[in-house]
Design a protein around this motif. Structure first.
Motif, PDB file in Angstrom:
ATOM      1  N   ARG A 173       0.935  -1.158  -0.005  1.00  0.00           N
ATOM      2  CA  ARG A 173      -0.085  -0.026   0.095  1.00  0.00           C
ATOM      3  C   ARG A 173       0.917   1.141  -0.005  1.00  0.00           C
ATOM      4  O   ARG A 173       0.364   2.383  -0.443  1.00  0.00           O
ATOM      5  CB  ARG A 173      -0.969  -0.142   1.242  1.00  0.00           C
ATOM      6  N   GLY A 174       1.910   1.182   0.671  1.00  0.00           N
ATOM      7  CA  GLY A 174       3.158   2.345   0.570  1.00  0.00           C
ATOM      8  C   GLY A 174       4.098   2.331  -0.687  1.00  0.00           C
ATOM      9  O   GLY A 174       4.769   3.081  -0.856  1.00  0.00           O
ATOM     10  N   GLY A 175       3.513   1.825  -1.863  1.00  0.00           N
ATOM     11  CA  GLY A 175       4.219   1.591  -3.181  1.00  0.00           C
ATOM     12  C   GLY A 175       4.271   3.005  -3.575  1.00  0.00           C
ATOM     13  O   GLY A 175       3.589   3.915  -3.483  1.00  0.00           O
ATOM     14  N   ARG A 176       5.691   3.383  -4.064  1.00  0.00           N
ATOM     15  CA  ARG A 176       6.100   4.572  -4.278  1.00  0.00           C
ATOM     16  C   ARG A 176       5.920   5.058  -5.652  1.00  0.00           C
ATOM     17  O   ARG A 176       6.585   6.298  -6.139  1.00  0.00           O
ATOM     18  CB  ARG A 176       7.869   4.864  -3.919  1.00  0.00           C
ATOM     19  N   THR A 177       5.443   4.258  -6.697  1.00  0.00           N
ATOM     20  CA  THR A 177       5.395   4.672  -8.007  1.00  0.00           C
ATOM     21  C   THR A 177       4.705   5.828  -8.462  1.00  0.00           C
ATOM     22  O   THR A 177       5.391   6.742  -9.279  1.00  0.00           O
ATOM     23  CB  THR A 177       4.706   3.316  -8.795  1.00  0.00           C
ATOM     24  N   PRO A 178       3.543   6.212  -7.763  1.00  0.00           N
ATOM     25  CA  PRO A 178       2.919   7.409  -8.300  1.00  0.00           C
ATOM     26  C   PRO A 178       3.896   8.768  -7.912  1.00  0.00           C
ATOM     27  O   PRO A 178       3.909   9.505  -8.644  1.00  0.00           O
ATOM     28  CB  PRO A 178       1.697   7.368  -7.168  1.00  0.00           C
ATOM     29  N   ALA A 179       4.561   8.679  -6.648  1.00  0.00           N
ATOM     30  CA  ALA A 179       5.716   9.663  -6.746  1.00  0.00           C
ATOM     31  C   ALA A 179       6.668   9.898  -7.661  1.00  0.00           C
ATOM     32  O   ALA A 179       7.138  10.863  -8.214  1.00  0.00           O
ATOM     33  CB  ALA A 179       6.229   9.627  -5.192  1.00  0.00           C
ATOM     34  N   TRP A 180       7.058   8.560  -8.059  1.00  0.00           N
ATOM     35  CA  TRP A 180       7.994   8.650  -8.843  1.00  0.00           C
ATOM     36  C   TRP A 180       7.898   9.059 -10.204  1.00  0.00           C
ATOM     37  O   TRP A 180       8.574   9.738 -11.212  1.00  0.00           O
ATOM     38  CB  TRP A 180       8.555   7.022  -9.199  1.00  0.00           C
ATOM     39  N   LEU A 181       6.418   8.744 -10.760  1.00  0.00           N
ATOM     40  CA  LEU A 181       6.024   9.260 -11.994  1.00  0.00           C
ATOM     41  C   LEU A 181       5.906  10.832 -12.011  1.00  0.00           C
ATOM     42  O   LEU A 181       6.221  11.611 -12.895  1.00  0.00           O
ATOM     43  CB  LEU A 181       4.805   8.642 -12.160  1.00  0.00           C
ATOM     44  N   ASP A 182       5.442  11.318 -10.849  1.00  0.00           N
ATOM     45  CA  ASP A 182       5.512  12.736 -10.823  1.00  0.00           C
ATOM     46  C   ASP A 182       6.838  13.274 -11.003  1.00  0.00           C
ATOM     47  O   ASP A 182       7.138  14.241 -11.879  1.00  0.00           O
ATOM     48  CB  ASP A 182       5.067  13.144  -9.360  1.00  0.00           C
ATOM     49  N   ALA A 183       7.936  12.868 -10.441  1.00  0.00           N
ATOM     50  CA  ALA A 183       9.095  13.156 -10.372  1.00  0.00           C
ATOM     51  C   ALA A 183       9.962  13.296 -11.937  1.00  0.00           C
ATOM     52  O   ALA A 183      10.585  14.057 -12.342  1.00  0.00           O
ATOM     53  CB  ALA A 183      10.028  12.598  -9.510  1.00  0.00           C
ATOM     54  N   LEU A 184       9.318  12.274 -12.680  1.00  0.00           N
ATOM     55  CA  LEU A 184       9.635  11.912 -13.974  1.00  0.00           C
ATOM     56  C   LEU A 184       9.138  12.600 -14.912  1.00  0.00           C
ATOM     57  O   LEU A 184       9.257  12.423 -16.340  1.00  0.00           O
ATOM     58  CB  LEU A 184       9.618  10.349 -14.447  1.00  0.00           C
ATOM     59  N   GLY A 185       7.759  13.375 -14.520  1.00  0.00           N
ATOM     60  CA  GLY A 185       7.010  14.235 -15.689  1.00  0.00           C
ATOM     61  C   GLY A 185       6.039  13.331 -16.314  1.00  0.00           C
ATOM     62  O   GLY A 185       5.521  13.604 -17.170  1.00  0.00           O
ATOM     63  N   PHE A 186       5.481  12.228 -15.527  1.00  0.00           N
ATOM     64  CA  PHE A 186       4.619  11.429 -16.033  1.00  0.00           C
ATOM     65  C   PHE A 186       3.425  11.608 -15.154  1.00  0.00           C
ATOM     66  O   PHE A 186       3.383  12.377 -14.044  1.00  0.00           O
ATOM     67  CB  PHE A 186       4.818   9.876 -16.077  1.00  0.00           C
ATOM     68  N   ASP A 187       2.058  11.298 -15.581  1.00  0.00           N
ATOM     69  CA  ASP A 187       0.746  11.586 -15.107  1.00  0.00           C
ATOM     70  C   ASP A 187       0.754  10.266 -13.975  1.00  0.00           C
ATOM     71  O   ASP A 187       1.108   9.191 -14.294  1.00  0.00           O
ATOM     72  CB  ASP A 187      -0.276  11.278 -15.890  1.00  0.00           C
ATOM     73  N   ARG A 188       0.141  10.624 -13.000  1.00  0.00           N
ATOM     74  CA  ARG A 188      -0.142   9.587 -11.962  1.00  0.00           C
ATOM     75  C   ARG A 188      -1.310   8.852 -12.278  1.00  0.00           C
ATOM     76  O   ARG A 188      -2.325   9.443 -13.264  1.00  0.00           O
ATOM     77  CB  ARG A 188      -0.580  10.199 -10.554  1.00  0.00           C
ATOM     78  N   PRO A 189      -1.448   7.621 -11.899  1.00  0.00           N
ATOM     79  CA  PRO A 189      -2.628   6.702 -12.439  1.00  0.00           C
ATOM     80  C   PRO A 189      -3.767   7.332 -11.560  1.00  0.00           C
ATOM     81  O   PRO A 189      -3.899   7.905 -10.650  1.00  0.00           O
ATOM     82  CB  PRO A 189      -2.354   5.379 -12.166  1.00  0.00           C
ATOM     83  N   GLU A 190      -5.012   7.046 -12.322  1.00  0.00           N
ATOM     84  CA  GLU A 190      -6.255   7.397 -11.570  1.00  0.00           C
ATOM     85  C   GLU A 190      -6.508   6.281 -10.500  1.00  0.00           C
ATOM     86  O   GLU A 190      -5.893   5.304 -10.412  1.00  0.00           O
ATOM     87  CB  GLU A 190      -7.531   7.147 -12.487  1.00  0.00           C
ATOM     88  N   GLU A 191      -7.362   6.691  -9.336  1.00  0.00           N
ATOM     89  CA  GLU A 191      -7.499   5.886  -8.393  1.00  0.00           C
ATOM     90  C   GLU A 191      -9.091   5.490  -8.263  1.00  0.00           C
ATOM     91  O   GLU A 191      -9.823   6.483  -8.236  1.00  0.00           O
ATOM     92  CB  GLU A 191      -6.850   6.240  -7.116  1.00  0.00           C
ATOM     93  N   ASP A 192      -9.486   4.408  -8.160  1.00  0.00           N
ATOM     94  CA  ASP A 192     -10.805   3.987  -7.731  1.00  0.00           C
ATOM     95  C   ASP A 192     -11.005   3.562  -6.201  1.00  0.00           C
ATOM     96  O   ASP A 192      -9.881   2.856  -5.690  1.00  0.00           O
ATOM     97  CB  ASP A 192     -11.320   2.614  -8.508  1.00  0.00           C
ATOM     98  N   THR A 193     -11.680   4.404  -5.537  1.00  0.00           N
ATOM     99  CA  THR A 193     -11.474   4.164  -4.016  1.00  0.00           C
ATOM    100  C   THR A 193     -13.130   3.934  -3.459  1.00  0.00           C
ATOM    101  O   THR A 193     -14.029   4.603  -3.803  1.00  0.00           O
ATOM    102  CB  THR A 193     -11.074   5.426  -3.328  1.00  0.00           C
ATOM    103  N   ILE A 194     -13.040   2.752  -2.548  1.00  0.00           N
ATOM    104  CA  ILE A 194     -14.193   2.590  -1.978  1.00  0.00           C
ATOM    105  C   ILE A 194     -13.867   2.635  -0.472  1.00  0.00           C
ATOM    106  O   ILE A 194     -13.117   1.873   0.178  1.00  0.00           O
ATOM    107  CB  ILE A 194     -14.585   1.036  -2.576  1.00  0.00           C
ATOM    108  N   ARG A 195     -14.858   3.207   0.200  1.00  0.00           N
ATOM    109  CA  ARG A 195     -14.916   3.404   1.522  1.00  0.00           C
ATOM    110  C   ARG A 195     -15.245   1.909   2.221  1.00  0.00           C
ATOM    111  O   ARG A 195     -16.311   1.623   1.875  1.00  0.00           O
ATOM    112  CB  ARG A 195     -15.326   4.436   2.046  1.00  0.00           C
ATOM    113  N   VAL A 196     -14.460   1.484   2.988  1.00  0.00           N
ATOM    114  CA  VAL A 196     -14.638   0.110   3.784  1.00  0.00           C
ATOM    115  C   VAL A 196     -14.810   0.285   5.285  1.00  0.00           C
ATOM    116  O   VAL A 196     -15.520  -0.558   5.654  1.00  0.00           O
ATOM    117  CB  VAL A 196     -13.869  -1.031   3.227  1.00  0.00           C
TER     118      VAL A 196
END
Length: 432
Positions: A173-196
């Protein structure tokens, strides 16, 4: 002949998903380095796997894949103390209906998460091409021209660089890829979120002799009226793992008397009596998770070469359905199949394959979560229709073992959800 993909691959994270990814990579890369923040010498739950104290289900499809990647591991775990069980030894109560026992079905194994992970880790350690570095913190990825060419790590000897042809983020859950994409100039992925808003309370218990009467597992699903459930599993060491779960903000108590009061309310009387009469082993552990999140990497138009993501770093489910380890195994198969076709557009092909594999368990779990919520703000017409049909199916499954078998094969990821719409299943459900 298996095609060679490169010299060196790195997997960041040594949970189940990371271990299975490392195994697959040994077929395609000369060297594989597995990097883990925690010490892997820990005998028991570790910090990087916060759910490891609680009940875990290795679904039938997940066990099949592990056996395919590590032949003989099922028998090895059983010999070491894991508890084998058949479908007829699982007592399942969903929506207030106790399912009929199916006389046939796959053999499963029941064990604690540290036990399961430990056996897969030992198999991975034995692979000639794998080097494991634990107690090491990932500090970033190495890049060149918008591509990922390795990872930087920090350990007792300071920070250093690990060049690689491929890096896989398996850090949960703490995967760092979204932050790395930001730093490289790529878009972050969309997120589907469900409250559980799920909460767990777990205690290990030694049952009196003969208390379970042949059952190896007891599963009680939450329902909209109570939002309370439970999972009891016989595990290695002659113990039973008793996990109480609440949804939508309902939290099971962590004190002994409150714990037993919940047991009396949720479990069948004979099972509750076994828990009350049993010997408590250790303290009650608790955990909470507010949301299920799916990161839609497959929708990105661009993604850096040399980087992939797996397991909970792509999608973390409500853990009450026990899908996480098995979905990580599906990710490993997608990785294997894509690498067999070469490394061209690897990320695009891989994320598309993972999305296809994720769709059925995601629909199943999120549909059930939306049905539990008393507020209708996240419900759709489709989810209402599906949940009405599943409710009728659960009632039919109490009388017809064939309906129960169809339901459990889908939830075990052996069959697609479309199997529940087969004419014979629909007829038995409506008749029931």
């Amino acid at each position: 002949m298996t095609p060679r993909a490169g010299d060196h691959a790195i997997v960041l994270g040594a949970g189940i998903s990371g271990l299975l990814a490392a195994r697959v990579l040994t077929d395609f890369y000369d060297r594989v380095t597995l990097v883990e923040r925690d010490s892997l010498a820990v005998d028991g739950p570790r910090r990087g796997v916060p759910q490891s104290f609680h009940a875990h289900a290795l679904l039938a499809r997940g066990l099949q894949i592990m056996e395919e990647l590590f032949p003989g591991v099922t028998e090895e775990m059983i010999t070491a103390g894991a508890v084998p069980y058949a479908a007829a030894q699982v007592r399942m109560i969903m929506g207030g209906s106790e399912f009929a026992r199916a006389p046939t079905g796959e053999i499963g194994v029941s064990a604690t998460r540290p036990f399961l992970e430990g056996h897969i880790l030992r198999r991975v350690r034995a692979l000639d091409r794998v080097a494991i570095e634990d107690g090491v913190q990932v500090t970033g990825v190495l890049t060149r021209g918008g591509e990922v060419v390795g990872a930087s790590v920090a350990g007792p000897d300071g920070e250093r660089e690990l060049p690689a042809d491929l890096v896989i983020d398996a850090m949960g859950r703490g995967g760092r890829t979204p932050a790395w994409l930001d730093a490289l100039g790529f878009d972050r992925p969309e997120e589907d979120t469900i409250r559980v808003e799920v909460a767990y309370a777990t205690r290990y218990v030694r049952f009196p002799d003969g208390a379970a009467e042949g059952d190896r597992m007891v599963l009680v699903g939450a329902s909209p009226g109570t939002l309370k459930g439970a999972a009891l599993c016989e595990v290695e060491g002659g113990r039973w793992l008793v996990t109480l779960g609440g949804s939508a903000g309902v939290h099971p108590p962590a004190d002994p008397e409150g714990f037993l009061a919940w047991v009396d309310e949720v479990l069948p009387p004979d099972v509750a009596a076994a828990v009350r009469d049993g010997e408590p082993l250790g303290e009650i552990g608790v955990a909470r998770m507010p949301t299920s999140v799916r990161r839609r990497y497959e929708r990105l138009g661009r993604f850096p070469k040399g980087l992939l993501v797996t397991g909970d770093a792509i999608c973390h489910f409500n853990p009450i359905y026990g899908q996480g380890m098995s979905v990580g195994a599906l990710d490993a198969l997608a990785l294997r199949d894509c690498l067999r076709e070469g490394t061209g557009d690897l990320a695009g092909r891989y994320f598309a394959a993972v999305a296809k594999a994720l769709d059925p368990p995601w629909r199943l779990s999120t549909g059930a979560d939306l049905a539990l919520r008393e507020a209708g703000d996240q419900k759709t017409v489709a989810s209402r229709v599906l949940n009405a049909y599943l409710g009728r199916m659960r009632r039919a499954a109490a009388r017809d073992w064939r309906v129960a078998e169809a339901f459990t094969r889908v939830t075990g990821l052996l069959d697609p959800p479309s199997a529940l719409a087969r004419p014979a299943v629909v007829w038995r459900t409506l008749r029931g």
